[in-house]
Scaffold this motif. Sequence first.
Motif, PDB file in Angstrom:
ATOM      1  N   ASP A 159      14.185  36.490  43.522  1.00  0.00           N
ATOM      2  CA  ASP A 159      13.790  35.175  44.008  1.00  0.00           C
ATOM      3  C   ASP A 159      12.287  34.927  43.870  1.00  0.00           C
ATOM      4  O   ASP A 159      11.661  34.388  44.779  1.00  0.00           O
ATOM      5  N   ALA A 160      11.726  35.356  42.743  1.00  0.00           N
ATOM      6  CA  ALA A 160      10.305  35.118  42.496  1.00  0.00           C
ATOM      7  C   ALA A 160      10.172  33.893  41.584  1.00  0.00           C
ATOM      8  O   ALA A 160      11.011  33.676  40.715  1.00  0.00           O
ATOM      9  N   PRO A 161       9.129  33.093  41.765  1.00  0.00           N
ATOM     10  CA  PRO A 161       8.987  31.889  40.947  1.00  0.00           C
ATOM     11  C   PRO A 161       8.619  32.187  39.491  1.00  0.00           C
ATOM     12  O   PRO A 161       8.764  31.331  38.639  1.00  0.00           O
ATOM     13  N   VAL A 162       8.134  33.386  39.221  1.00  0.00           N
ATOM     14  CA  VAL A 162       7.739  33.741  37.856  1.00  0.00           C
ATOM     15  C   VAL A 162       8.625  34.892  37.383  1.00  0.00           C
ATOM     16  O   VAL A 162       8.839  35.869  38.111  1.00  0.00           O
ATOM     17  N   LEU A 163       9.151  34.757  36.170  1.00  0.00           N
ATOM     18  CA  LEU A 163      10.008  35.793  35.600  1.00  0.00           C
ATOM     19  C   LEU A 163       9.444  36.203  34.240  1.00  0.00           C
ATOM     20  O   LEU A 163       9.243  35.359  33.357  1.00  0.00           O
ATOM     21  N   LEU A 164       9.146  37.499  34.092  1.00  0.00           N
ATOM     22  CA  LEU A 164       8.603  38.015  32.841  1.00  0.00           C
ATOM     23  C   LEU A 164       9.609  38.958  32.209  1.00  0.00           C
ATOM     24  O   LEU A 164      10.172  39.808  32.894  1.00  0.00           O
ATOM     25  N   LEU A 165       9.850  38.810  30.901  1.00  0.00           N
ATOM     26  CA  LEU A 165      10.811  39.674  30.238  1.00  0.00           C
ATOM     27  C   LEU A 165      10.215  40.226  28.952  1.00  0.00           C
ATOM     28  O   LEU A 165       9.632  39.482  28.159  1.00  0.00           O
TER      29      LEU A 165
END
Lengths: 257, 337
Positions: A159-165
């Motif tokens: 539930d984090a506003p930033v998603l890094l992949l």
Amino acid sequence: MSRPRLQTEALVVGHARRPLRAALDLRPEPGTVTALLGNNGSGKTTLLRTLAGMLPPVSGRVLLEGAAVHALAERERARRVAVVLAHRPRTGLMRAGHVVRLGRLPWGSRWSRGSNGDQQRVRWAMEQTRTGHLADRMFHELSDGEAQRVLIARALAQDAPVLLLDEPTAYLDVSQRAVLMRLLATTARQEGLTVLLATHDLQQALDTADRVLVLGPLGVHFHGRPEEAVRNGAIAAAFAVEGLRFDPEQRVFRALE
Amino acid sequence: MRPAAALVVALLALLSLLIMSLGTGPVTVAAHEVLGALFAPAGTDPTAVAVVRGVRLPAALSAMLAGVALACSGAVMQTLFANPLAGPGVLGVTSGAGLGAALVMLVPGMAQAMGVAADAVLVLAAFAGALAVLAAIVVADQRLGDATTLLILGLLMGHLTGALIHVLQVAAGERALRGFVLWGMGSFAAVGMDRIPWLALPIGAGSAMVVAHMRTLDAMLLGEDYARTMGVGVRATRTRLIVATGLMAGATTAFCGPIAFLGMATPHLVRAALRSAHHHLVLPGSALVGAILALACDLVVRLADGLPLNAVTSLVGAPVVVWVLLSGRRWARMTSG
């Protein structure tokens, strides 16, 4: 739903003696997917890990909802940015549903097995990634595509506003890549997530991403819409190899006749 | 095996082993008399009460405490270092205890100089040795911050203390040497009832710290990088867990001597039986199975008079570790080793 975004100020990443590029000022929009493109060694992973707070910047700052990522306590940072790493973790005898539930770690207390809110978020993340039927399977027995979706479900549960992949499609076959990229784009739009992903998958990135950031040996080659990157030759220049030519219609590199 | 069924089986095994253990020895005490001695001493044969309560109960309690401590430490270490061969002694804490014991037993006049009863000195010195190595490891961990380097450092620490013990042995007299060799064989019988709380205290404290980290340990199974992205302060967590396991293994070694393989082997048995690496299953399971195995080994020691405990635990534990090695590819696929 508008969420405070990820922002970099004059960010230089890499190693102190060999910084990778000129200062980056990024401000990706919530609800969009930004693809980091570039050859091996162009610093995609280094940039991602710096944004995630796993590597210190050489100079400049990364801000998450206004706070410098490196000054945040681990738990607070994990509430603002979720990460899917390039390698598939070896978890031991762990069920996929438990891997997803671990995403709630930064929110729960040390003792509780999870509140109702936690369970709802986990269920939602597994529905969103179509991994609900995998919950009781052993993680290490899943196919690469299934495992990747479970890891993304875990990140969404966070539930984090930033998603890094980092290379989310690397080990997947062609159809699975398309499914995964569409999943990321839809989720970003629905949830107002700021998604950044490093990828080698030029075609998927150009088809799905809202923005592309093309990294070359000299720094940022291009930052903008994918169509623009194709039209103005940024893609062709960044990946230029003798004997190959970029076909902007098909968005692939072809051997010269 | 389903956890609930496994729990019932394990509890039954533990109870029957405990009754057998309390009844077995030079004087055989029947099961009903064992229960009588424990719960209704007034109406039971006084000899049975004296034997069961005075001699065998403390030995059984220290065996169970040691089993819990070693197995839980082993489970934590294996996760912390993502290494199937890690155990309670992997960072040299138990060899530190050995060095402490060697110092008081092998250096003439050392024990007398401290002016306490000789066996209390031994325990204190062994525990001090364990804590000294533990402190060195924690300081190193603050500087290094890398699990693999720390593991190597711990192994070297073990070798170093081993070498120092050899040096002391060369200089020691024959009687002192025999005493030290006896300590090195391990025994659960040496802890009197009055000392049990002193063994239980550090083990209880360490267990509480470990229990508080069960979810964090699950996250560590995904590797340190992933754990970090999920909000785990990896270095602080590792330091706290090293202290917790050091207290448990250090206290156990101080009171019972070095006990091989139990801590390394037990968690593997539990994971295989429950088909799970989740720590809320593996840790209680290891505690229970550790207690069972320690009781069983102690029973074997007393049945085969004169067999060293360390040899028995090795005979039980080493095959398990061999089995782990042989199925190494499976482990490699499942863990981030």
